[in-house]
Scaffold this active site. Structure first.
Site, short mmCIF file in Angstrom:
data_model
loop_
_atom_site.label_atom_id
_atom_site.label_comp_id
_atom_site.label_asym_id
_atom_site.label_seq_id
_atom_site.Cartn_x
_atom_site.Cartn_y
_atom_site.Cartn_z
N ARG A 176 0.81 -1.23 0.00
CA ARG A 176 0.00 0.00 0.00
C ARG A 176 0.83 1.27 0.00
O ARG A 176 0.62 2.19 0.80
CB ARG A 176 -0.99 0.01 1.16
CG ARG A 176 -1.96 -1.15 1.17
CD ARG A 176 -2.87 -1.22 -0.05
NE ARG A 176 -3.49 -2.53 -0.11
CZ ARG A 176 -3.07 -3.53 -0.91
NH1 ARG A 176 -2.07 -3.35 -1.75
NH2 ARG A 176 -3.67 -4.69 -0.88
N SER A 225 -10.21 0.05 4.01
CA SER A 225 -9.37 -0.31 5.17
C SER A 225 -8.73 0.93 5.77
O SER A 225 -8.09 1.71 5.07
CB SER A 225 -8.27 -1.28 4.75
OG SER A 225 -8.85 -2.50 4.38
N GLU A 295 -3.52 3.15 6.65
CA GLU A 295 -3.53 3.04 5.19
C GLU A 295 -4.25 4.28 4.64
O GLU A 295 -3.88 4.85 3.62
CB GLU A 295 -4.28 1.76 4.77
CG GLU A 295 -4.42 1.62 3.26
CD GLU A 295 -4.99 0.28 2.82
OE1 GLU A 295 -4.77 -0.74 3.53
OE2 GLU A 295 -5.65 0.24 1.77
C1 LIG Z 1 -15.49 0.27 -0.24
C2 LIG Z 1 -13.99 0.39 -0.45
C3 LIG Z 1 -13.24 -0.74 -0.73
C4 LIG Z 1 -11.84 -0.63 -0.92
N1 LIG Z 1 -11.14 -1.76 -1.21
C5 LIG Z 1 -9.81 -1.67 -1.43
C6 LIG Z 1 -9.03 -2.84 -1.75
O1 LIG Z 1 -9.54 -3.94 -1.88
N2 LIG Z 1 -7.70 -2.68 -1.94
C7 LIG Z 1 -7.09 -1.47 -1.84
O2 LIG Z 1 -5.87 -1.39 -2.02
N3 LIG Z 1 -7.80 -0.36 -1.55
C8 LIG Z 1 -9.12 -0.42 -1.35
N4 LIG Z 1 -9.84 0.71 -1.04
C9 LIG Z 1 -9.14 2.00 -0.90
C10 LIG Z 1 -9.10 2.84 -2.18
O3 LIG Z 1 -10.16 2.53 -3.06
C11 LIG Z 1 -7.75 2.68 -2.94
O4 LIG Z 1 -6.67 3.11 -2.13
C12 LIG Z 1 -7.75 3.48 -4.24
O5 LIG Z 1 -6.70 3.08 -5.07
C13 LIG Z 1 -7.66 4.98 -4.00
O6 LIG Z 1 -7.86 5.63 -5.24
P1 LIG Z 1 -8.49 7.09 -5.29
O7 LIG Z 1 -8.46 7.54 -6.70
O8 LIG Z 1 -9.79 7.12 -4.61
O9 LIG Z 1 -7.38 7.88 -4.45
P2 LIG Z 1 -7.59 9.11 -3.47
O10 LIG Z 1 -8.21 8.67 -2.19
O11 LIG Z 1 -8.22 10.24 -4.17
O12 LIG Z 1 -6.04 9.46 -3.18
C14 LIG Z 1 -5.21 8.52 -2.54
C15 LIG Z 1 -3.76 9.00 -2.66
O13 LIG Z 1 -3.37 8.99 -4.02
C16 LIG Z 1 -2.92 10.27 -4.43
N5 LIG Z 1 -3.36 10.48 -5.83
C17 LIG Z 1 -4.58 10.28 -6.36
N6 LIG Z 1 -4.58 10.55 -7.68
C18 LIG Z 1 -3.32 10.97 -7.97
C19 LIG Z 1 -2.67 11.43 -9.15
N7 LIG Z 1 -3.32 11.52 -10.33
N8 LIG Z 1 -1.37 11.79 -9.09
C20 LIG Z 1 -0.69 11.72 -7.92
N9 LIG Z 1 -1.23 11.29 -6.76
C21 LIG Z 1 -2.54 10.92 -6.79
C22 LIG Z 1 -3.62 11.25 -3.48
O14 LIG Z 1 -2.88 12.46 -3.40
C23 LIG Z 1 -3.59 10.46 -2.18
O15 LIG Z 1 -2.32 10.56 -1.57
C24 LIG Z 1 -11.22 0.63 -0.84
C25 LIG Z 1 -11.99 1.77 -0.58
C26 LIG Z 1 -13.36 1.66 -0.39
C27 LIG Z 1 -14.17 2.90 -0.14
#
Ligand SMILES: Cc1cc2nc3c(=O)[nH]c(=O)nc-3n(C[C@H](O)[C@H](O)[C@H](O)COP(=O)(O)OP(=O)(O)OC[C@H]3O[C@@H](n4cnc5c(N)ncnc54)[C@H](O)[C@@H]3O)c2cc1C
Length: 303
Positions: A176, A225, A295
């Site tokens: 992660r 998580s 995380e």
């Molecule tokens: C119901 C649910 C289930 C989930 N299941 C999982 C799972 O099974 N496995 C898992 O690993 N995660 C899981 N997650 C967590 C989450 O979905 C992941 O971490 C996902 O990859 C985050 O993506 P995001 O675009 O929403 O990132 P954000 O929350 O918007 O950002 C996360 C980080 O990434 C950075 N970021 C985002 N976009 C960019 C970009 N274009 N350039 C540079 N930095 C960037 C942000 O600055 C921040 O530091 C879950 C979340 C939920 C709500």
């Protein structure tokens, strides 16, 4: 000239949206967060570059993807939020095994695109509700798969507005996370898969989705998580065994279905969630001696 005046001048030169003091709650899955000083949604790479080159204050810029892993504090974000919109969600095939995806493309759409093109390796993306940018940053994954396994390279723009390509072999991924600097905006990523029969890919996707829906709560205000799993352990089990099941602070709850999922039941504040996180962390430490690591990403100002 101060930052706001600099940005107001820029507004006439670009077609993307620039908003001041917009509330950020709709940009996080928790549905929480105060206003950002500035939020910028570029229409294309040129605008993003022009914007970054025109501002002098680089200290506080944060990119948001789908906000499915980010808790935004009640005091908002005293800086610039960059949110890549639809124009960064393109999907294409470079060759029969290689996909290029814009950073704001939803993981699920990349998984479906891989299925349409008979490529395996992307099925796990159908279980992650984030974008490609967030997935690269977090090295997101599930059921033994993660971004590291499929990523070839990531195309980035630095805060000075300059583009470069970083190859996966030069990135140190961890569970992660990755060591890519924080002053990088991922704009697209290139992935490699293997040819496979569509029926097998669909079957694998269905199985993973079924497993995910069985293991974890759906249709709630959560960011997945909260804590990383410590080595050879499960965060949800440590939380449960430390007697945290059923704990709440205000309207911030621990999910009954999955102890590592924290929920805004409706009227929680970000502070409620942070207080719940602290209480759980110290209960687990007192009971097990294990220091749980977040995380979840927390950004913004405390009130
Ligand atoms: C119901 C649910 C289930 C989930 N299941 C999982 C799972 O099974 N496995 C898992 O690993 N995660 C899981 N997650 C967590 C989450 O979905 C992941 O971490 C996902 O990859 C985050 O993506 P995001 O675009 O929403 O990132 P954000 O929350 O918007 O950002 C996360 C980080 O990434 C950075 N970021 C985002 N976009 C960019 C970009 N274009 N350039 C540079 N930095 C960037 C942000 O600055 C921040 O530091 C879950 C979340 C939920 C709500």
């Amino acid at each position: 000239m101060n930052l706001i005046s600099q940005i107001k001048e820029l507004k006439n030169k670009i077609s993307g949206k620039i908003n001041f003091h917009e509330n950020l709650s709709k940009y996080s899955w928790f549905n929480l967060g105060g206003p950002a000083k500035v939020i910028f949604k570029p229409m294309n790479l040129n605008e993003l570059s022009l914007f970054l080159k025109s501002i002098n204050e680089f200290d506080k810029i944060k990119v948001l993807g789908a906000g499915s892993n980010t808790l935004i504090r009640d005091g908002g974000f005293d800086g610039i939020i960059i949110k890549l919109g639809k124009s960064f969600s393109h999907l294409s095939l470079l060759d029969k095994n290689t996909i290029i995806a814009g950073a704001s493309a939803f993981d699920k759409n990349v998984s479906n695109f891989a299925l349409e093109n008979s490529l395996t390796g992307f099925e796990f993306l159908s279980c992650i509700p984030g974008t490609i940018g967030g997935g690269v940053r977090m090295n997101s994954g599930c059921y033994g798969e993660d971004f590291e396994k499929i990523l070839v390279s990531v195309q980035v723009m630095d805060f000075q507005g300059k583009m470069r390509v970083i190859y996966s072999s030069d990135i140190k991924f961890s569970y992660r996370g990755c060591n890519l600097e924080n002053n990088l905006i991922f704009v697209s990523a290139t992935f490699k898969g293997k040819s496979e029969n569509k029926i097998n890919i669909q079957k694998k996707m269905n199985n993973l989705i079924k497993q995910k829906n069985g293991d974890q709560p759906t249709k709630i205000k959560t960011c997945g998580s909260t804590f990383k799993n410590p080595e050879n352990n499960k965060a949800w089990k440590l939380i449960k065994d430390s007697g945290c099941g059923g704990m709440r602070v205000g309207d911030a709850y621990i999910s009954e279905k999955h102890c590592n999922f924290f929920i805004n039941k409706g009227k929680a504040t970000s502070k409620d969630l942070e207080d719940l996180i602290s209480e759980v962390k110290s209960k687990v430490f007192n009971k097990t001696g294990i220091n749980l690591e977040l995380e979840l990403q927390i950004i913004g100002e405390k009130t």
